[in-house]
Design a protein around this motif. Structure first.
Motif, PDB file in Angstrom:
ATOM      1  N   MET A  80       0.799  -1.230   0.000  1.00  0.00           N
ATOM      2  CA  MET A  80       0.000   0.000   0.000  1.00  0.00           C
ATOM      3  C   MET A  80       0.835   1.285   0.000  1.00  0.00           C
ATOM      4  SD  MET A  80      -3.124   1.053   2.551  1.00  0.00           S
ATOM      5  CE  MET A  80      -2.064   0.959   4.012  1.00  0.00           C
ATOM      6  N   PRO A  81       1.900   1.414   0.821  1.00  0.00           N
ATOM      7  CA  PRO A  81       2.638   2.683   0.860  1.00  0.00           C
ATOM      8  C   PRO A  81       3.227   3.094  -0.487  1.00  0.00           C
ATOM      9  CG  PRO A  81       3.203   1.319   2.743  1.00  0.00           C
ATOM     10  CD  PRO A  81       2.415   0.453   1.824  1.00  0.00           C
ATOM     11  N   THR A  82       3.852   2.168  -1.201  1.00  0.00           N
ATOM     12  CA  THR A  82       4.480   2.556  -2.469  1.00  0.00           C
ATOM     13  C   THR A  82       3.446   2.777  -3.566  1.00  0.00           C
ATOM     14  OG1 THR A  82       4.831   0.194  -2.965  1.00  0.00           O
ATOM     15  CG2 THR A  82       6.669   1.400  -1.982  1.00  0.00           C
ATOM     16  N   THR A  83       2.408   1.935  -3.618  1.00  0.00           N
ATOM     17  CA  THR A  83       1.388   2.085  -4.664  1.00  0.00           C
ATOM     18  C   THR A  83       0.636   3.397  -4.522  1.00  0.00           C
ATOM     19  OG1 THR A  83       1.104  -0.314  -4.821  1.00  0.00           O
ATOM     20  CG2 THR A  83      -0.666   1.053  -5.702  1.00  0.00           C
ATOM     21  N   LEU A  84       0.125   3.685  -3.329  1.00  0.00           N
ATOM     22  CA  LEU A  84      -0.599   4.939  -3.122  1.00  0.00           C
ATOM     23  C   LEU A  84       0.346   6.134  -3.118  1.00  0.00           C
ATOM     24  CD1 LEU A  84      -3.323   3.996  -0.485  1.00  0.00           C
ATOM     25  CD2 LEU A  84      -3.473   4.059  -2.984  1.00  0.00           C
ATOM     26  N   GLY A  85       1.608   5.912  -2.734  1.00  0.00           N
ATOM     27  CA  GLY A  85       2.593   6.998  -2.773  1.00  0.00           C
ATOM     28  C   GLY A  85       2.805   7.513  -4.186  1.00  0.00           C
ATOM     29  N   ILE A  86       2.840   6.591  -5.157  1.00  0.00           N
ATOM     30  CA  ILE A  86       2.987   6.983  -6.560  1.00  0.00           C
ATOM     31  C   ILE A  86       1.723   7.657  -7.080  1.00  0.00           C
ATOM     32  CG2 ILE A  86       3.198   6.075  -8.914  1.00  0.00           C
ATOM     33  CD1 ILE A  86       5.093   3.988  -7.847  1.00  0.00           C
ATOM     34  N   ALA A  98      14.820  -0.602   1.323  1.00  0.00           N
ATOM     35  CA  ALA A  98      13.358  -0.664   1.370  1.00  0.00           C
ATOM     36  C   ALA A  98      12.820  -1.577   0.273  1.00  0.00           C
ATOM     37  CB  ALA A  98      12.776   0.745   1.224  1.00  0.00           C
ATOM     38  N   CYS A  99      13.446  -1.525  -0.902  1.00  0.00           N
ATOM     39  CA  CYS A  99      13.017  -2.366  -2.019  1.00  0.00           C
ATOM     40  C   CYS A  99      13.241  -3.841  -1.701  1.00  0.00           C
ATOM     41  CB  CYS A  99      13.775  -1.970  -3.285  1.00  0.00           C
ATOM     42  SG  CYS A  99      13.227  -2.830  -4.784  1.00  0.00           S
ATOM     43  N   LEU A 103      10.274  -6.670  -1.434  1.00  0.00           N
ATOM     44  CA  LEU A 103      10.198  -7.875  -2.265  1.00  0.00           C
ATOM     45  C   LEU A 103      10.331  -9.139  -1.410  1.00  0.00           C
ATOM     46  CD1 LEU A 103      13.149  -9.451  -3.032  1.00  0.00           C
ATOM     47  CD2 LEU A 103      13.530  -7.282  -4.173  1.00  0.00           C
ATOM     48  N   PHE A 104      11.112  -9.033  -0.319  1.00  0.00           N
ATOM     49  CA  PHE A 104      11.237 -10.179   0.593  1.00  0.00           C
ATOM     50  C   PHE A 104       9.876 -10.536   1.190  1.00  0.00           C
ATOM     51  CE2 PHE A 104      11.654 -11.854   4.882  1.00  0.00           C
ATOM     52  CZ  PHE A 104      12.518 -12.913   4.701  1.00  0.00           C
ATOM     53  N   PHE A 105       9.168  -9.520   1.702  1.00  0.00           N
ATOM     54  CA  PHE A 105       7.881  -9.780   2.344  1.00  0.00           C
ATOM     55  C   PHE A 105       6.820 -10.208   1.333  1.00  0.00           C
ATOM     56  CE2 PHE A 105       9.668  -7.201   5.844  1.00  0.00           C
ATOM     57  CZ  PHE A 105       9.455  -8.104   6.876  1.00  0.00           C
ATOM     58  N   SER A 170       4.570  -0.637  -9.293  1.00  0.00           N
ATOM     59  CA  SER A 170       4.577   0.331  -8.194  1.00  0.00           C
ATOM     60  C   SER A 170       5.065  -0.307  -6.896  1.00  0.00           C
ATOM     61  CB  SER A 170       3.162   0.904  -7.987  1.00  0.00           C
ATOM     62  OG  SER A 170       2.252  -0.140  -7.674  1.00  0.00           O
ATOM     63  N   TYR A 171       5.702  -1.452  -7.007  1.00  0.00           N
ATOM     64  CA  TYR A 171       6.276  -2.162  -5.873  1.00  0.00           C
ATOM     65  C   TYR A 171       7.441  -2.973  -6.405  1.00  0.00           C
ATOM     66  CZ  TYR A 171       3.356  -5.703  -8.038  1.00  0.00           C
ATOM     67  OH  TYR A 171       2.769  -6.528  -8.960  1.00  0.00           O
ATOM     68  N   CYS A 172       8.277  -3.480  -5.515  1.00  0.00           N
ATOM     69  CA  CYS A 172       9.447  -4.255  -5.922  1.00  0.00           C
ATOM     70  C   CYS A 172       9.068  -5.722  -6.085  1.00  0.00           C
ATOM     71  CB  CYS A 172      10.559  -4.104  -4.886  1.00  0.00           C
ATOM     72  SG  CYS A 172      11.250  -2.442  -4.809  1.00  0.00           S
ATOM     73  N   LEU A 173       9.226  -6.216  -7.288  1.00  0.00           N
ATOM     74  CA  LEU A 173       8.895  -7.603  -7.611  1.00  0.00           C
ATOM     75  C   LEU A 173      10.185  -8.384  -7.785  1.00  0.00           C
ATOM     76  CD1 LEU A 173       6.392  -9.401  -8.193  1.00  0.00           C
ATOM     77  CD2 LEU A 173       6.762  -8.923 -10.619  1.00  0.00           C
ATOM     78  N   PHE A 174      10.249  -9.535  -7.177  1.00  0.00           N
ATOM     79  CA  PHE A 174      11.472 -10.335  -7.146  1.00  0.00           C
ATOM     80  C   PHE A 174      12.046 -10.591  -8.536  1.00  0.00           C
ATOM     81  CE2 PHE A 174      13.373 -14.567  -7.484  1.00  0.00           C
ATOM     82  CZ  PHE A 174      14.419 -14.444  -6.599  1.00  0.00           C
ATOM     83  N   GLN A 175      11.193 -11.072  -9.466  1.00  0.00           N
ATOM     84  CA  GLN A 175      11.678 -11.430 -10.798  1.00  0.00           C
ATOM     85  C   GLN A 175      12.273 -10.230 -11.526  1.00  0.00           C
ATOM     86  OE1 GLN A 175       8.664 -12.049  -9.515  1.00  0.00           O
ATOM     87  NE2 GLN A 175       7.732 -13.903 -10.352  1.00  0.00           N
ATOM     88  N   GLU A 176      11.685  -9.060 -11.322  1.00  0.00           N
ATOM     89  CA  GLU A 176      12.131  -7.868 -12.043  1.00  0.00           C
ATOM     90  C   GLU A 176      13.430  -7.319 -11.474  1.00  0.00           C
ATOM     91  OE1 GLU A 176      10.114  -3.859 -13.875  1.00  0.00           O
ATOM     92  OE2 GLU A 176       9.329  -4.659 -11.998  1.00  0.00           O
ATOM     93  N   VAL A 177      13.544  -7.259 -10.147  1.00  0.00           N
ATOM     94  CA  VAL A 177      14.765  -6.763  -9.516  1.00  0.00           C
ATOM     95  C   VAL A 177      15.941  -7.667  -9.856  1.00  0.00           C
ATOM     96  CG1 VAL A 177      15.901  -6.293  -7.303  1.00  0.00           C
ATOM     97  CG2 VAL A 177      13.514  -5.618  -7.658  1.00  0.00           C
TER      98      VAL A 177
END
Length: 302
Positions: A80-86, A98-99, A103-105, A170-177
């Motif tokens: 929620m914080p990163t999605t609504l932050g954008i 933070a990223c 992605l870990f969680f 709008s969030y850190c995704l494991f595959q992409e990072v």
């Protein structure tokens, strides 16, 4: 923004992306997103409150449902914080630490949710195929032990990141990072596939086998009414399984093999992957479980 040139960095940032081409209406788009987050958080919190305060719901099926609600609640809070932050503030930067934490969680919670869905399938299997031993097999201590066996993901922090640091979600995704590392990620990619197969792959296989056995048992029941009643107890769980695995598998396939797929499709699937299960699970279970629905109505009618 720090330049990324082949050396490992700890102070630089990744840039998150909202919905490309729709930046002018991000504020309006934030309204349905905010509503989805509010409904997800309130819905799962209500489920947890009802199950915790009503002793008659302290049964295996509802305990597993509370595990699912906790996972969905944590998943909503983690994104929620990163999605609504954008969408609301155009706040695109996210630090490496933070990223990696996000992605870990996300990865951990998705593995947990897959495990919980498997436990819920096992619950339905025992309840339908071996009802006389249901209470003796699914005891509270045994449920607690099963709920603690969750696969853990691995972190990507040891890699050097020297490629473009603009993420497409709008969030850190494991595959992409992982793809943005300038180190050799072959072993990690293989390991990631193995971990995914050993967790979500085996979970989905065992869920499928559970329902094969359930159908076999149900079809052997002489009474048509009893068969429908037994299958009706599985509908909520089947909906939860479809809501979880359909976008999960689709997004994983697109990220690994769909290089020519439209970017907007990946972004939309990414939102479906994280937003829809926490939103719909409490709604589906509240509608289909008459005991839970009655207690929710009783709480709000008072």
């Amino acid at each position: 923004m720090s330049s990324v040139n082949g050396t490992k960095f700890n102070s630089a940032v990744f840039l998150l992306t909202g919905i490309p081409g729709q930046e002018d209406v991000h504020l309006w788009i934030s309204i349905p997103f905010s509503l989805m987050y509010i409904i997800s958080i309130v819905g799962n919190s209500v489920i947890l409150f009802i199950i915790k305060t009503d002793p008659s719901l302290h049964e295996p099926m509802y305990i597993f449902l509370s595990m699912l609600a906790i996972t969905d609640l944590a998943l909503s809070i983690s994104t929620m914080p990163t999605t609504l932050g954008i969408l609301l503030l155009n706040s695109r930067e996210i630090s490496l630490d933070a990223c990696f934490a996000q992605l870990f969680f996300i990865h951990l919670l998705k593995c947990i949710e897959s495990s919980v869905l498997l436990l819920m399938a096992f619950d339905r299997f025992i309840a339908i195929c071996n009802p006389l031993r249901y209470a003796s097999i699914l005891t509270l201590p045994r449920i607690g032990k099963m709920g603690l066996v969750f696969p853990l993901p691995f972190l990507l922090k040891r890699f050097r990141y020297c490629r473009a640091n603009v993420l497409s979600h709008s969030y850190c995704l494991f595959q992409e990072v992982m793809k943005m590392a300038c180190s050799d990620i072959t072993i990690n990619s293989i390991y990631g596939l193995v971990v995914t197969f050993l967790t979500m792959g085996l979970d989905s296989l065992f869920i499928f086998l559970s329902y094969v056995m359930i159908l076999k048992t149900v079809l052997s029941i002489m009474s048509h009414e009893e068969s429908l009643r037994a299958l009706n107890t599985c509908i909520s769980h089947l909906c939860a399984v479809l809501l979880f695995y359909t976008p999960e598998i689709s997004l994983s396939v697109i990220h690994r093999f769909g290089k020519g797929s439209p970017p907007l499709l990946q972004i939309l699937l990414g939102y479906v992957y994280l937003l829809i299960p926490p939103l719909m699970n409490p709604i589906v279970y509240s509608v289909k479980s008459k005991h839970l629905r009655a207690r929710i109505i009783r709480v709000f009618v008072k």
